[in-house]
Design a protein around this motif. Sequence first.
Motif, short mmCIF file in Angstrom:
data_model
loop_
_atom_site.label_atom_id
_atom_site.label_comp_id
_atom_site.label_asym_id
_atom_site.label_seq_id
_atom_site.Cartn_x
_atom_site.Cartn_y
_atom_site.Cartn_z
N TYR A 156 -5.56 -8.44 -3.53
CA TYR A 156 -5.38 -7.15 -3.42
C TYR A 156 -6.67 -6.44 -3.82
O TYR A 156 -7.19 -5.30 -3.06
CB TYR A 156 -4.16 -6.71 -4.10
N GLU A 157 -7.30 -6.64 -4.90
CA GLU A 157 -8.36 -6.22 -5.42
C GLU A 157 -9.53 -6.12 -4.48
O GLU A 157 -10.45 -5.14 -4.30
CB GLU A 157 -8.72 -6.44 -7.03
N ASN A 158 -9.54 -7.17 -3.76
CA ASN A 158 -10.71 -7.26 -2.83
C ASN A 158 -10.47 -7.12 -1.48
O ASN A 158 -11.15 -7.44 -0.53
CB ASN A 158 -11.13 -9.09 -2.91
N LYS A 159 -9.32 -6.52 -1.11
CA LYS A 159 -8.74 -5.91 0.07
C LYS A 159 -8.58 -7.12 1.17
O LYS A 159 -8.87 -7.05 2.37
CB LYS A 159 -9.71 -4.86 0.86
N GLN A 160 -8.30 -8.21 0.57
CA GLN A 160 -7.92 -9.15 1.59
C GLN A 160 -6.52 -9.65 1.73
O GLN A 160 -5.63 -10.21 1.21
CB GLN A 160 -8.48 -10.75 0.91
N TYR A 161 -6.01 -8.59 2.41
CA TYR A 161 -4.36 -8.19 2.46
C TYR A 161 -3.74 -9.29 3.15
O TYR A 161 -2.64 -9.64 2.67
CB TYR A 161 -4.12 -6.91 3.32
#
Length: 835
Positions: A20-25
Motif C-alpha cells: 500500500y505504501e509503495n502504491k503496488q495495489y
Amino acid sequence: MPQQLSSKDASLFRQVVRHYENKQYKKGIKTAEQILRKNPNHGDTQAMKALIMSNQGQLEEAFVLAKTALKNDMKSHVCWHVFGLLYRAEKNYEEAIKAYKFALKLEPDSQPIQRDLALLQVQMRDYQGYIQSRSAMLQARPAFRQNWTALAIAHHLAGNLVDAENVLTTYEETLKTPPPRSDMEHSEAVLYKNTIIAESGNAEKALEHLEVVGKRSTDILAVMEMRADYLLRLDRRTEAEAAYIALLDRNPENSSYYDGLIKAKGILERDHKALKKVYDEWVTKYPRGDAPRRIPLDFLEGGDFREAADSYLQRMLRKGVPSLFANVKTLYSNPVKRDTVQELVEGYASGDLHSQANGTAEKQPNGDSSDFQASVFFFLAQHYNYHLSRDLGKAMKYVGKAIELVPESVEYYMTKARIAKHAGNFPRAAEIMEYARSLDEKDRYINSKAAKYQLRNNENEKALGNMSKFTRNETIGGALGDLHEMQCVWYLTEDGEAYLRQRRLGLALKRFHAVYNVFDVWQEDQFDFHSFSLRKGMIRAYIDMVRWEDHLRDHPFYTRMALSAVKAYLLLHDQPDLAHGPLPSINGSSGGSGDSAERKKALKKAKREQQKLEKAEAEKREAKKMSGAAKGTDGETKKEDTDPLGTKLVQTQEPLKDAMKFLTPLLEHSPGNIETQVAGFEVYLRRKKYLLALKCLLAAHAIDSSNPKLHVQLVHFRRALDSISEPLPSKVSETVVNRFETLLPQSLDLLEWNNSFLASHKASVSHVQAFLNAQLLLNPKNRSESEKDLLSTLDLENASIHDAIDGLELLTEWGSDQTITTISPAYEHEADDLS
C-alpha cells in the motif's frame, strides 16, 4: 475479539502494508486475499484491503468492507484509522476526525494517526484541537524540528502570538551549534519568528531580532523590506530613508518604496514641490524609469500637472507604449485632470506638440511620424471609450484613423471591438474581435478575447472552437473537457451566462456547478500543503496561503458565478417549463399567461429539440469511445460525464433548495455585497422564509438604502405579508412586522412613497425603472402605460447599454412583447468591411 495471525500470515500482513505504501495495489489486494482465505474475519487485513480498494476508485465497496472489518474487530486502531481515511477520501472531514480520535484512544502513541488527525484539524480550522495534536506529536518526538515549527504555526493561526514565539525560541535554545547559512529551513523559521513578533505590534523587538538574524538569511529582499518597515514604524527616519533608498536602487519601479521614502523624509502630502523634487531626483538617477515620472501625476495640480502630463504623455506616445491609457486612466476620477489630458492629446492629434509644454516636452526626432500619430489616435479612441469620458462616436472615429495608419495592429482592432461592445452591438464586436484574432493566430490572449466576445454574443460553439486552438482535445469532452481540467473559470462562467441568456438552463447550471467544483478543489488542494510546506520549510508562504483560503468564497469570480446560478434556479422555479429548453413564445410570461394551445405547441417543440441534442451528444460520446479517446497521452482513463447537457440538474424538483448551495457561501462570506442580499431575499421570499427574507432586506438597506432593487423588493415584501394564506407564528409575526416597520411603515401611502422615490432619483435610469416596476406592482392595470414609460427611459441623457439590457429583462419579466432596437450613433456611418 481481535483474531491472532500465525507468524507467516503476520509477515504477509506487513507485506500488504508495504504494498500500500509503495502504491503496488494489485500486489496488495492479492496478498490480502491470501491472508483472508485462511483468516476470513481478520479485521486488520479487511481494513487494509478496503483502503487499497479506495485508492483504486472503488470507494463504495471499500466502505462496505471497512464496516465489516469494524464489526469483526471494534477495538482495532487499524480499522478505525482506515475508516477515517475512507471518510477523508470522501471529503467527509467531520466523520474522519471522529474516527481518528477513536483510533487514537485505542493507540495513543501512533504517530501516523496523530499526524492524520492534525492535518484534518487544520484543514477544518479547528485550531485548538490542532494545538493539542501538535503538542502531543512534539512530546513524542522533540528532536524533530518540524514538530516545533508546526506547534508554532498552530498557536499563530489561533492568535496566540506570544506562545508561537516562545515555541520557536525554546527550540532555538536547544541547538548546541547554529545551523549553517545554507540551511533554508532555519532561514525561513527565523524570518517567520520575526513576522510573529512584528504582528504582535512590537516593532522595536522585531527590528532587534532582525538585526541579529537577518545577516544569515537567504531571503535578502525580505530582510531589507522588513527592516525598512520597522525603522519607519519606530520613527527612525534617517535610517529608514537610507533603507528605502537601498530598496529603490534594487527596484526603482516599486511605488510602495517611494511611499516609504517620502514618509521617512517627513514630507507632507500637500507639499507638492517637495514631493516632485524627490521624484525628479530618481528620474535623473534612472532616466529610463517610468514610476518616478508617472506617480507625480497623482498629486500635481494646475499648471504643474499640465506640464508634467504633457512631458509624460509625449514621451510614452513617441515610444508607442500600448498600455499608456491603462496607466493614466486612474487620473480620470478628477474631472480637471481628465479634461487636461484630453486637451493635450487632442492637441497632439492636431499637430500642436509644444505650445502647451512650455518647452519642457522632450524634443525627439520624427515627432510627426505616422507611428506617433497612430499612438495618439489609439489613445484618444481608448479615452473616448472609457466610461468617465465616453463619446463612442469620437472613439470610433479615432480608432478608424489609427487603423488607417497601421492596418495590421491587433491592439487597434481590439479597441474597436470594445467600442462596439459598449455601443451594444455585440454581433459586430464579436466579428471585429475575431478579425483581430486572425491577425495573430499564435497569440493566446487575443484568441481568448475573441472567444469571450463570441460568448457575449451567445455564440457558444464558435467560442469553443476558438478555445480548442490552444487545448489538446485528446480526451472525452474534447476542448471543453480540457478547459474543465485546466480550471478555466472565466470561460466556464461566461459560457454559463451565455446559456442563461438563451434560457438553456441545463447547460447554464452545468457550467456553474463546474465552477463551484473548481472552488471546492481549490479548497481541498490546500490539504496536501499542510504537510508539504512543513517539509520544505516555506512557512511564511504557507501562512499566506491559509489566510487566502479563508477568503476563497468571497472571491469576485465565485460571487459572479453564484449570483448567476441563483438567477438560473429562480427562473427554473418561476417557469418550470424552461427545464425542457428555451420557449420563445412564452419566455415573456411568468408561466401563467399566453394562449394555452400555443404554449403546448412551444413546449412540444422544445422537448423535441432537447431530445435531438441528447441523441447527438450520446452519439458523440459513443464515437469518442470507439476511437479510444477515453485515455490521455499518459494512458490514464478519464472519467466520463454522464450528463453533459445538465439534464439531471435542470430536472430538479426543488430548485430553490438547490440554489441554497450557491447562496449560503455568498451570504456567509460576502454579506457586504448588496447583490448577495438581493438574491437572498428573492430565494427566501419564494421559500416563504419571511424572517430570513427580512434579514436580507435589512442588510441591503444598511448597505445602500436608495438601491433601486431594494426599493422594488420592499414593495414585494409588503404585498407578500398582506397576502399570507396561513398566519405566521406569533413571535415570528411580531418580529417581522416590527422590524419591517422601520423600513416601510404601514401608515405610508405606497403610491406617494413611490412617487417621492422617483422625484429623488429622476436622473438615474435604473431608479426610474425601479419606480415603474413598483408602480406596476401597486397598480397592475396600467401595464401598457408602464411599458411605454419604460421604453422612454432609453431617451434619458445618461442611459447606458446596461440600463437597456436591464430594461429588456424587466419587459420580459412583465410578460411584454414590446422590444426596441437602436443603433448607436457610433455605427451610423461605419463601413462594413474590416480591412
